[in-house]
Design an enzyme around this catalytic site. Sequence first.
Site, PDB file in Angstrom:
ATOM      1  N   GLU A 130      -5.680  -8.635   0.969  1.00 42.75           N
ATOM      2  CA  GLU A 130      -6.330  -8.278   2.233  1.00 42.75           C
ATOM      3  C   GLU A 130      -7.799  -7.989   1.978  1.00 42.75           C
ATOM      4  O   GLU A 130      -8.144  -7.369   0.969  1.00 42.75           O
ATOM      5  CB  GLU A 130      -5.733  -6.993   2.861  1.00 42.75           C
ATOM      6  N   GLU A 187       0.795  -1.236   0.000  1.00 44.44           N
ATOM      7  CA  GLU A 187       0.000   0.000   0.000  1.00 44.44           C
ATOM      8  C   GLU A 187       0.824   1.280   0.000  1.00 44.44           C
ATOM      9  O   GLU A 187       1.128   1.845   1.052  1.00 44.44           O
ATOM     10  CB  GLU A 187      -0.944   0.013   1.201  1.00 44.44           C
TER      11      GLU A 187
HETATM   12  C1  PNW Z   1      -4.606  -1.821   5.467  1.00 43.72           C
HETATM   13  N1  PNW Z   1      -8.250   2.841   2.984  1.00 43.72           N
HETATM   14  O1  PNW Z   1      -4.557  -0.441   5.487  1.00 43.72           O
HETATM   15  C2  PNW Z   1      -3.237  -2.287   5.964  1.00 43.72           C
HETATM   16  O2  PNW Z   1      -2.506  -2.974   4.986  1.00 43.72           O
HETATM   17  C3  PNW Z   1      -3.261  -3.039   7.240  1.00 43.72           C
HETATM   18  O3  PNW Z   1      -1.991  -2.992   7.828  1.00 43.72           O
HETATM   19  C4  PNW Z   1      -4.356  -2.493   8.151  1.00 43.72           C
HETATM   20  O4  PNW Z   1      -4.330  -3.035   9.431  1.00 43.72           O
HETATM   21  C5  PNW Z   1      -5.674  -2.780   7.467  1.00 43.72           C
HETATM   22  O5  PNW Z   1      -5.734  -2.201   6.174  1.00 43.72           O
HETATM   23  C6  PNW Z   1      -6.900  -2.312   8.246  1.00 43.72           C
HETATM   24  O6  PNW Z   1      -6.884  -0.924   8.389  1.00 43.72           O
HETATM   25  C7  PNW Z   1      -5.511   0.343   4.872  1.00 43.72           C
HETATM   26  O7  PNW Z   1      -8.477   3.991   3.467  1.00 43.72           O
HETATM   27  C8  PNW Z   1      -5.650   1.632   5.301  1.00 43.72           C
HETATM   28  O8  PNW Z   1      -8.830   2.455   1.968  1.00 43.72           O
HETATM   29  C9  PNW Z   1      -6.546   2.486   4.666  1.00 43.72           C
HETATM   30  C10 PNW Z   1      -7.312   2.009   3.606  1.00 43.72           C
HETATM   31  C11 PNW Z   1      -7.174   0.711   3.177  1.00 43.72           C
HETATM   32  C12 PNW Z   1      -6.272  -0.115   3.813  1.00 43.72           C
END
Ligand code: PNW
Length: 450
Positions: A356, A166
């Site tokens: 994920e 990400e």
């Molecule tokens: C992911 N969005 O982060 C990460 O890869 C993980 O480490 C995290 O724990 C998980 O999602 C849950 O939050 C994201 O805004 C953060 O779309 C933000 C977004 C998506 C994924």
Amino acid sequence: MSRAFPDGFLWGAATAAYQVEGAAAQDGRGPSVWDTFSHTPGMVKHGHNGDTACDQYNRYSEDTALMKKLGLGAYRFSVSWSRIMPSGRGEVNEKGIDYYRRLTEGLLEAGIQPWMTLFHWDLPQALQDDFGGWQSRETSKYFGDYCKLIASRFSDVVQNYMTINEFSCFTDSGYYPSGQVFAPGVMLDVKGRNQVRHNALLAHGLGVQAIRSVSPHVRVGIAENPVICVPVMETEEHIQAAETAFREENAHFLTTVLEGRYPDSYLRSQGKDAPDFTDDEMKTIGSPLDFVGVNLYLAKHVMADSEAPSGYRIVSYPPSYPHMHAPWIKVSPEICYWAPRFLNKIWEVKEIYITENGCATDDTVDETGRINDTDRIFYIRNHLVSAQRAVSEGIPLKGYFCWSLLDNFEWADGYTYRFGIVHVDFNTLKRTPKLSALFYSRLIAANSIL
Ligand code: PNW
């Protein structure tokens, strides 16, 4: 209508080093920007940090046994760069290497494929101090060296690598935050932000090349969270608009990786703030991948709009739109259909993984000790219905990793949001599978939606 998945569909669960390992000062691990950030007052809810987290560093055997019991085919975890190279470069910490050898060998013995992410946001603090972290190409170059070391030490046991998890969450949220602030938590100008983005893309490309240079037989991909554009309704014009939007909205990350060049529209829109780059760097960034992994949480709804110059418009969420426990996770399971479909349609990606997908729940342990997270079952089941639709149409979606195996350190939210299918008591570190773990394990055994 069949609800089955094809034979060989890969079922896994995912975590990341800083979120689960703990053991922050054990066996020679160097600090990362997330150690510094979480220990800075005010940056993480309730002052939580990852010093102990789930203590997976010391409890990996127990967690592997749990995964085996659930019938998982793969475990996606990340390597802590500063455990391997405490200063991010130079000296190698053999104890760090040993840990990931023990983990991966144990997984293989349990019949679980190790899927390794090389970078999940925990940049060695020394690279931040000495070079400003992702502000410098030195960091990109050192990432390549680190990837080369990992591939040379693990290619006998790990077949699947993801360079970076990400882009936006450690570039934009770390160096140009609007809303959520992540480590290192500095504020650059737009040009600085664009250069940070570029250096991260370059690191990915250098990582791919480094791994291939030492281990031509392993497979390399990425785990990106693109803006997932979904048509407001499934009519020709809105589907077309969403496809256009998928490429445009991801211009500076996924589109650039898959096309090996910045889209003209992006360079034009940034004007004098566009990043500095060379043709050679763009070629590196566009290095061919064996698979593309996408982290899917929520949609952006798109409609056709002949009056907009781009031909589309993003529709914002009405206040009444349903969401899961964490307000940002909207109920939009179609993402598991449209993301694979557009990846395959726009860039002809031949192997796609959902690296994920999951949600947080407000768990309560009932009087019998059970955690009945029926909302998580609802979320996962509906997403898998969409994933199954994709495979049934011949879209090359090959596997699914739920986020997350365990409740863990949820970044700036600390331990306040629980994403695990397995509950962790953060006082005792006891693991208790939730009802969703039972559901997921039955579903894996049936290889079909239940
Ligand atoms: C992911 N969005 O982060 C990460 O890869 C993980 O480490 C995290 O724990 C998980 O999602 C849950 O939050 C994201 O805004 C953060 O779309 C933000 C977004 C998506 C994924």
